[in-house]
Design a protein around this motif. Sequence first.
Motif, PDB file in Angstrom:
ATOM      1  N   GLY A  55      -7.331  -5.199 -12.334  1.00 19.99           N
ATOM      2  CA  GLY A  55      -6.513  -4.101 -12.797  1.00 19.99           C
ATOM      3  C   GLY A  55      -5.097  -4.542 -13.086  1.00 19.99           C
ATOM      4  N   GLY A  56      -4.428  -3.776 -13.930  1.00 21.75           N
ATOM      5  CA  GLY A  56      -3.042  -4.078 -14.251  1.00 21.75           C
ATOM      6  C   GLY A  56      -2.509  -3.099 -15.272  1.00 21.75           C
ATOM      7  N   VAL A  57      -1.218  -3.144 -15.487  1.00 25.83           N
ATOM      8  CA  VAL A  57      -0.580  -2.276 -16.475  1.00 25.83           C
ATOM      9  C   VAL A  57      -0.953  -2.745 -17.874  1.00 25.83           C
ATOM     10  N   GLN A  58      -1.393  -1.819 -18.699  1.00 24.45           N
ATOM     11  CA  GLN A  58      -1.743  -2.171 -20.071  1.00 24.45           C
ATOM     12  C   GLN A  58      -0.752  -1.605 -21.085  1.00 24.45           C
ATOM     13  N   ASN A  59       0.092  -0.680 -20.650  1.00 23.51           N
ATOM     14  CA  ASN A  59       1.121  -0.130 -21.523  1.00 23.51           C
ATOM     15  C   ASN A  59       2.350   0.172 -20.672  1.00 23.51           C
ATOM     16  N   PHE A  60       3.360  -0.658 -20.800  1.00 31.20           N
ATOM     17  CA  PHE A  60       4.534  -0.545 -19.935  1.00 31.20           C
ATOM     18  C   PHE A  60       5.396   0.665 -20.280  1.00 31.20           C
ATOM     19  N   GLU A  61       5.212   1.214 -21.447  1.00 28.26           N
ATOM     20  CA  GLU A  61       5.972   2.397 -21.831  1.00 28.26           C
ATOM     21  C   GLU A  61       5.432   3.669 -21.201  1.00 28.26           C
ATOM     22  N   ALA A  62       4.191   3.651 -20.749  1.00 32.48           N
ATOM     23  CA  ALA A  62       3.522   4.873 -20.322  1.00 32.48           C
ATOM     24  C   ALA A  62       3.785   5.241 -18.871  1.00 32.48           C
ATOM     25  N   ILE A  63       4.463   4.379 -18.091  1.00 35.89           N
ATOM     26  CA  ILE A  63       4.698   4.626 -16.673  1.00 35.89           C
ATOM     27  C   ILE A  63       6.178   4.405 -16.371  1.00 35.89           C
ATOM     28  N   LYS A  64       6.756   5.339 -15.636  1.00 34.69           N
ATOM     29  CA  LYS A  64       8.135   5.223 -15.167  1.00 34.69           C
ATOM     30  C   LYS A  64       8.176   5.432 -13.663  1.00 34.69           C
ATOM     31  N   LEU A  65       9.214   4.867 -13.019  1.00 37.91           N
ATOM     32  CA  LEU A  65       9.352   4.930 -11.567  1.00 37.91           C
ATOM     33  C   LEU A  65      10.678   5.595 -11.191  1.00 37.91           C
ATOM     34  N   LEU A  66      10.685   6.171  -9.992  1.00 39.32           N
ATOM     35  CA  LEU A  66      11.905   6.682  -9.407  1.00 39.32           C
ATOM     36  C   LEU A  66      12.342   5.713  -8.311  1.00 39.32           C
ATOM     37  N   LYS A  67      13.572   5.211  -8.420  1.00 35.95           N
ATOM     38  CA  LYS A  67      14.098   4.263  -7.436  1.00 35.95           C
ATOM     39  C   LYS A  67      15.091   4.975  -6.521  1.00 35.95           C
ATOM     40  N   PRO A 119       9.213   5.179  -4.501  1.00 30.04           N
ATOM     41  CA  PRO A 119       8.180   6.033  -3.906  1.00 30.04           C
ATOM     42  C   PRO A 119       7.485   6.972  -4.875  1.00 30.04           C
ATOM     43  N   LEU A 120       7.975   7.059  -6.105  1.00 27.76           N
ATOM     44  CA  LEU A 120       7.443   8.038  -7.049  1.00 27.76           C
ATOM     45  C   LEU A 120       7.222   7.390  -8.406  1.00 27.76           C
ATOM     46  N   ALA A 121       6.035   7.629  -8.967  1.00 22.13           N
ATOM     47  CA  ALA A 121       5.715   7.162 -10.316  1.00 22.13           C
ATOM     48  C   ALA A 121       5.360   8.366 -11.168  1.00 22.13           C
ATOM     49  N   PHE A 122       5.701   8.286 -12.435  1.00 20.53           N
ATOM     50  CA  PHE A 122       5.415   9.370 -13.367  1.00 20.53           C
ATOM     51  C   PHE A 122       4.974   8.754 -14.680  1.00 20.53           C
ATOM     52  N   GLY A 123       3.899   9.275 -15.244  1.00 19.58           N
ATOM     53  CA  GLY A 123       3.465   8.746 -16.531  1.00 19.58           C
ATOM     54  C   GLY A 123       2.044   9.139 -16.872  1.00 19.58           C
ATOM     55  N   ASP A 161      -1.922  12.517  -5.048  1.00 21.74           N
ATOM     56  CA  ASP A 161      -1.498  12.074  -3.719  1.00 21.74           C
ATOM     57  C   ASP A 161      -2.134  10.722  -3.414  1.00 21.74           C
ATOM     58  N   ASP A 162      -1.319   9.712  -3.142  1.00 19.18           N
ATOM     59  CA  ASP A 162      -1.823   8.377  -2.805  1.00 19.18           C
ATOM     60  C   ASP A 162      -0.950   7.801  -1.696  1.00 19.18           C
ATOM     61  N   ASP A 163      -1.528   7.616  -0.513  1.00 18.04           N
ATOM     62  CA  ASP A 163      -0.773   7.134   0.636  1.00 18.04           C
ATOM     63  C   ASP A 163      -0.358   5.681   0.511  1.00 18.04           C
ATOM     64  N   ASN A 164      -0.821   4.998  -0.514  1.00 20.42           N
ATOM     65  CA  ASN A 164      -0.378   3.619  -0.713  1.00 20.42           C
ATOM     66  C   ASN A 164       0.993   3.544  -1.372  1.00 20.42           C
ATOM     67  N   MET A 165       1.463   4.645  -1.915  1.00 21.19           N
ATOM     68  CA  MET A 165       2.832   4.684  -2.420  1.00 21.19           C
ATOM     69  C   MET A 165       3.799   4.641  -1.233  1.00 21.19           C
ATOM     70  N   PRO A 166       4.928   3.960  -1.362  1.00 20.57           N
ATOM     71  CA  PRO A 166       5.839   3.791  -0.220  1.00 20.57           C
ATOM     72  C   PRO A 166       6.589   5.077   0.136  1.00 20.57           C
ATOM     73  N   ASP A 167       7.154   5.097   1.334  1.00 21.38           N
ATOM     74  CA  ASP A 167       8.010   6.197   1.763  1.00 21.38           C
ATOM     75  C   ASP A 167       9.409   6.043   1.163  1.00 21.38           C
ATOM     76  N   ILE A 168      10.210   7.073   1.336  1.00 23.39           N
ATOM     77  CA  ILE A 168      11.589   7.031   0.874  1.00 23.39           C
ATOM     78  C   ILE A 168      12.373   6.016   1.710  1.00 23.39           C
ATOM     79  N   ALA A 169      12.997   5.076   1.041  1.00 24.16           N
ATOM     80  CA  ALA A 169      13.830   4.061   1.696  1.00 24.16           C
ATOM     81  C   ALA A 169      14.721   3.436   0.644  1.00 24.16           C
ATOM     82  N   ALA A 170      15.806   2.833   1.089  1.00 19.83           N
ATOM     83  CA  ALA A 170      16.740   2.221   0.151  1.00 19.83           C
ATOM     84  C   ALA A 170      16.049   1.145  -0.675  1.00 19.83           C
ATOM     85  N   GLY A 171      16.159   1.266  -1.984  1.00 18.84           N
ATOM     86  CA  GLY A 171      15.577   0.278  -2.890  1.00 18.84           C
ATOM     87  C   GLY A 171      14.098   0.461  -3.147  1.00 18.84           C
ATOM     88  N   ALA A 172      13.456   1.448  -2.536  1.00 16.09           N
ATOM     89  CA  ALA A 172      12.007   1.659  -2.703  1.00 16.09           C
ATOM     90  C   ALA A 172      11.725   2.449  -3.982  1.00 16.09           C
TER      91      ALA A 172
END
Length: 428
Positions: free
Chosen positions: A412-424, A371-375, A358-369
């Motif tokens: 900080g930053g992404v070190q492996n772009f294959e390891a994280i996916k997003l839900l749009k 809000p969910l990351a998986f990896g 749970d991280d409140d810095n992730m955005p809410d549901i909205a068009a084009g947002a």
Amino acid sequence: MGIQKSPRIRGAVRVRAEAGDANAILADLNRAFAAFKDEHQAEINGINAKFADVVQAEKLERINAEITRLQGALDETNAVLAAARLGGGGGSADRADSPETREHARAFNQFFRRGVEAGLRELEVKAALRTDSDPDGGYVVPDQMEQTIDRVLGSVSAMRSIASVISISAGSYKKLVNQGGAAAGWVGERQARPETASPRLAELAFPAMEIYANPAATQTLLDDARVDIAAWLAEEVSTAFAEAEAAAFITGDGVNRPRGILAYDTVANASYAWGKIGYTASGVAAALTDASHNGVDALIDLVYGLKQGYRQNARFLMNRSLQAAIRKLKSKTEELYLWQPPVQAGQPATLLGYPISDDDNMPDIAAGAFPLAFGDFRRGYLIVDRFGIRVLRDPFTNKPYVHFYTTKRVGGGVQNFEAIKLLKIAAS
């Protein structure tokens, strides 16, 4: 030195000896000695009084020295006890018991209460192989206090608790990443072996940016011996650092702060390319679900958009608003909720069998947002901490308050772009 006879005694003895009167000689000798004693007793009394004053002064000096020693021992004991409270594990306790760490904590405490004038420069304390005192008054916090701040950062920032974290001694961390590209082929016993393609390497750089806090206290508060300086400062700055870091790890643009996972270019999984983060669309233009689509398919597609090697340690990352929406999702056939509560206290809830952060810095549901990351965030995101948290004592800017300008360098930053996916949140 022996006591010399006065001329009066010697003269009396000589006169009576000539007359041969032994008794008279003895009587005169006793009278002469008594007169001599009376004559010098006042002088002897004065010498004894002076000697008593010297003894009293020496005794008072010894008592003061003992008080100072006991006060120092008490300060060291308090520092060790504070380290035991703040350090937690056995390794921290071992460091807290070392003479260097105790001296460091004692000097740090003096520096906070009185500043450089308290003798900090003369101490020239060294702890953890670094110089703690600088000419401008800066001071590196004791190890147990730094560990406390880091522990609070990890408990407040979801990304710090699930990503990879390393400490560096330079201003930037660079690493080479193999993007693949190596090829192999099958050949017969007598066939030629032509050259195959070589792997492609990409360099990633993670500069350490500066984050600061500037808490203040009155000098009266600092003079109070009951105040635990390390605990007070750790409490003041740790939450401020944690909140600022947590936001940067998600949405930071990389300018004077870490680059967050949502600040990189995104691309549909079908068109994935290195350097961008792939996404899966929710299937609904401005929502996760609607009357004809409950969002379950999109979540399943998101999970299986990640390669098998990353799914083993993968998890979901979302804010509480999205988690509330997902808790209401049910499977299409069995009407079972996808969200499952933890099986025991202290464990995370799960979605499709994967834990949720749970991280409140992730955005809410909205068009084009997004809000969910998986990896697998431990393989996908890297946090670099520049070694040491630094404090600059400022008693002049805002009297009667003493400010403690506290800085830390983190990147900080992404070190492996294959390891994280997003839900749009999008129709496609």
